[in-house]
Design a protein around this motif. Structure first.
Motif, mmCIF file in Angstrom:
data_model
loop_
_atom_site.group_PDB
_atom_site.id
_atom_site.type_symbol
_atom_site.label_atom_id
_atom_site.label_comp_id
_atom_site.label_asym_id
_atom_site.label_seq_id
_atom_site.Cartn_x
_atom_site.Cartn_y
_atom_site.Cartn_z
ATOM 1 N N ILE A 23 0.823 -1.201 0.000
ATOM 2 C CA ILE A 23 0.000 0.000 0.000
ATOM 3 C C ILE A 23 0.861 1.256 0.000
ATOM 4 N N SER A 24 1.940 1.273 0.785
ATOM 5 C CA SER A 24 2.809 2.456 0.853
ATOM 6 C C SER A 24 3.436 2.765 -0.504
ATOM 7 N N THR A 25 3.814 1.740 -1.247
ATOM 8 C CA THR A 25 4.404 1.927 -2.570
ATOM 9 C C THR A 25 3.383 2.517 -3.537
ATOM 10 N N VAL A 26 2.176 1.966 -3.504
ATOM 11 C CA VAL A 26 1.118 2.449 -4.395
ATOM 12 C C VAL A 26 0.737 3.878 -4.036
ATOM 13 N N LEU A 27 0.662 4.193 -2.735
ATOM 14 C CA LEU A 27 0.381 5.568 -2.306
ATOM 15 C C LEU A 27 1.431 6.532 -2.838
ATOM 16 N N THR A 28 2.686 6.143 -2.764
ATOM 17 C CA THR A 28 3.773 6.995 -3.259
ATOM 18 C C THR A 28 3.636 7.212 -4.764
ATOM 19 N N ARG A 29 3.382 6.145 -5.512
ATOM 20 C CA ARG A 29 3.214 6.276 -6.965
ATOM 21 C C ARG A 29 2.014 7.151 -7.305
ATOM 22 N N LEU A 30 0.934 6.968 -6.559
ATOM 23 C CA LEU A 30 -0.283 7.729 -6.813
ATOM 24 C C LEU A 30 -0.081 9.210 -6.529
ATOM 25 N N SER A 31 0.705 9.514 -5.524
ATOM 26 C CA SER A 31 0.950 10.920 -5.177
ATOM 27 C C SER A 31 1.729 11.646 -6.273
ATOM 28 N N ARG A 32 2.452 10.891 -7.091
ATOM 29 C CA ARG A 32 3.249 11.489 -8.177
ATOM 30 C C ARG A 32 2.553 11.415 -9.524
ATOM 31 N N ALA A 33 1.433 10.704 -9.573
ATOM 32 C CA ALA A 33 0.733 10.501 -10.841
ATOM 33 C C ALA A 33 -0.224 11.657 -11.131
ATOM 34 N N GLU A 34 -0.590 11.786 -12.391
ATOM 35 C CA GLU A 34 -1.540 12.827 -12.803
ATOM 36 C C GLU A 34 -2.957 12.279 -12.877
ATOM 37 N N PHE A 35 -3.181 11.132 -12.274
ATOM 38 C CA PHE A 35 -4.497 10.508 -12.251
ATOM 39 C C PHE A 35 -4.708 9.953 -10.849
ATOM 40 N N ASN A 36 -5.877 9.370 -10.594
ATOM 41 C CA ASN A 36 -6.149 8.969 -9.217
ATOM 42 C C ASN A 36 -6.535 7.502 -9.040
ATOM 43 N N GLY A 37 -5.968 6.639 -9.862
ATOM 44 C CA GLY A 37 -6.220 5.220 -9.682
ATOM 45 C C GLY A 37 -5.382 4.372 -10.611
ATOM 46 N N PHE A 38 -5.211 3.106 -10.231
ATOM 47 C CA PHE A 38 -4.444 2.157 -11.033
ATOM 48 C C PHE A 38 -5.246 0.877 -11.242
ATOM 49 N N PRO A 39 -5.185 0.318 -12.449
ATOM 50 C CA PRO A 39 -5.646 -1.053 -12.604
ATOM 51 C C PRO A 39 -4.643 -1.961 -11.876
ATOM 52 N N LEU B 235 -1.211 12.078 14.617
ATOM 53 C CA LEU B 235 -0.915 10.817 15.284
ATOM 54 C C LEU B 235 -1.736 9.679 14.691
ATOM 55 N N ASP B 236 -3.040 9.894 14.524
ATOM 56 C CA ASP B 236 -3.896 8.844 13.976
ATOM 57 C C ASP B 236 -3.509 8.478 12.547
ATOM 58 N N VAL B 237 -3.247 9.492 11.728
ATOM 59 C CA VAL B 237 -2.873 9.219 10.343
ATOM 60 C C VAL B 237 -1.574 8.431 10.304
ATOM 61 N N ASN B 238 -0.595 8.824 11.121
ATOM 62 C CA ASN B 238 0.679 8.107 11.139
ATOM 63 C C ASN B 238 0.519 6.682 11.655
ATOM 64 N N LEU B 239 -0.322 6.494 12.671
ATOM 65 C CA LEU B 239 -0.570 5.144 13.184
ATOM 66 C C LEU B 239 -1.258 4.289 12.133
ATOM 67 N N ASP B 240 -2.261 4.860 11.459
ATOM 68 C CA ASP B 240 -2.956 4.125 10.408
ATOM 69 C C ASP B 240 -2.019 3.787 9.256
ATOM 70 N N LEU B 241 -1.186 4.731 8.869
ATOM 71 C CA LEU B 241 -0.245 4.498 7.784
ATOM 72 C C LEU B 241 0.701 3.367 8.154
ATOM 73 N N ALA B 242 1.235 3.401 9.370
ATOM 74 C CA ALA B 242 2.144 2.342 9.815
ATOM 75 C C ALA B 242 1.427 0.991 9.855
ATOM 76 N N LYS B 243 0.177 1.000 10.274
ATOM 77 C CA LYS B 243 -0.592 -0.238 10.392
ATOM 78 C C LYS B 243 -0.874 -0.860 9.022
ATOM 79 N N HIS B 244 -1.103 -0.025 8.000
ATOM 80 C CA HIS B 244 -1.526 -0.521 6.687
ATOM 81 C C HIS B 244 -0.417 -0.530 5.635
ATOM 82 N N ALA B 245 0.657 0.203 5.848
ATOM 83 C CA ALA B 245 1.660 0.447 4.809
ATOM 84 C C ALA B 245 2.222 -0.817 4.172
ATOM 85 N N GLY B 246 2.467 -1.843 4.954
ATOM 86 C CA GLY B 246 3.090 -3.048 4.421
ATOM 87 C C GLY B 246 2.128 -4.067 3.852
ATOM 88 N N LYS B 247 0.837 -3.807 3.958
ATOM 89 C CA LYS B 247 -0.154 -4.748 3.436
ATOM 90 C C LYS B 247 -0.182 -4.679 1.911
#
Length: 163
Positions: free
Chosen positions: A22-38, A89-101
Motif C-alpha cells: 500500500i505504501s508503494t502504491v500511495l507513493t506512486r499515486l501521489s506522483r501521478a496525474e491521475f487517481n487510480g491504477f488497474p 498521530l492517527d494518520v501516522n498510526l494508520d499508515l504504519a498499520k496498513h503500509a506493508g499490506k
C-alpha cells in the motif's frame, strides 16, 4: 464510422501488481496525474485501486468523540462532537498499520470493463452511471488490459463529436 473505445482509450496504462505494498502504491499515486491504477497480475486484470480506496484507510468514521456538557439552568445537556480522525498521530498510526499490506486488501475486485469495439454510447453509460460512480474504465481484449478510458477522455471525445 462511429467512435469506438479503441479510438479514445489511452494505450499506455500504468498499473500495479496485487502484491505491491500500500505504501508503494500511495507513493506512486501521489506522483501521478491521475487517481487510480488497474491491478494486473501476469497480464490479467484482477482489480482496480483508487485514491478513494486508500483514503478510506485513514479516515474511519468511528472516531468522533461525543462529550455531553450540561449548562445550568438547562435541563438537557448539549453534546459537542470532536472529530479526531485526521490528526497527525492517527494518520501516522494508520499508515504504519496498513503500509506493508498488499494492495489486494483494498482494491476493488469486481471491475467494470469494456471491449475495444464498445461504442461511445456503451462507454458513456458506464462512466455516467451514478450508482457505480467510477472515473475510469479499463479496456480489455482477450482478458488482457489494452487501454483505459477516463471520464476526461470521454468528455473530450464528446466535445469533438459535437463539433
Amino acid at each position: 464510422m462511429s467512435v469506438r473505445a479503441r479510438d479514445i482509450m489511452t494505450s499506455e496504462v500504468e498499473s500495479v501488481g496485487s502484491d505491491e505494498e500500500i505504501s508503494t502504491v500511495l507513493t506512486r499515486l501521489s506522483r501521478a496525474e491521475f487517481n487510480g491504477f488497474p491491478v494486473v497480475d501476469d497480464g490479467q486484470l484482477v482489480g482496480i485501486v483508487t485514491q478513494g480506496d486508500l483514503v478510506d484507510l485513514f479516515q474511519p468514521s468511528d472516531r468522533t468523540l461525543w462529550i455531553p456538557i450540561g449548562f445550568p439552568p438547562f435541563i438537557e445537556p448539549i453534546d459537542y462532537a470532536f472529530d479526531f480522525s485526521w490528526d497527525d498521530l492517527d494518520v501516522n498510526l494508520d499508515l504504519a498499520k496498513h503500509a506493508g499490506k498488499p494492495i489486494s486488501t483494498v482494491m476493488t475486485e469486481d471491475v467494470v470493463t469494456v471491449e475495444p469495439d464498445a461504442s461511445l454510447d456503451e462507454v458513456l453509460s458506464v462512466l455516467a452511471d451514478a450508482e457505480r460512480d467510477i472515473n475510469r474504465v479499463p479496456v480489455i481484449d482477450d482478458d488482457e488490459i489494452v487501454g483505459i478510458i477516463t471520464r476526461e477522455d470521454l468528455l473530450r471525445t464528446l466535445d469533438r463529436e459535437r463539433e
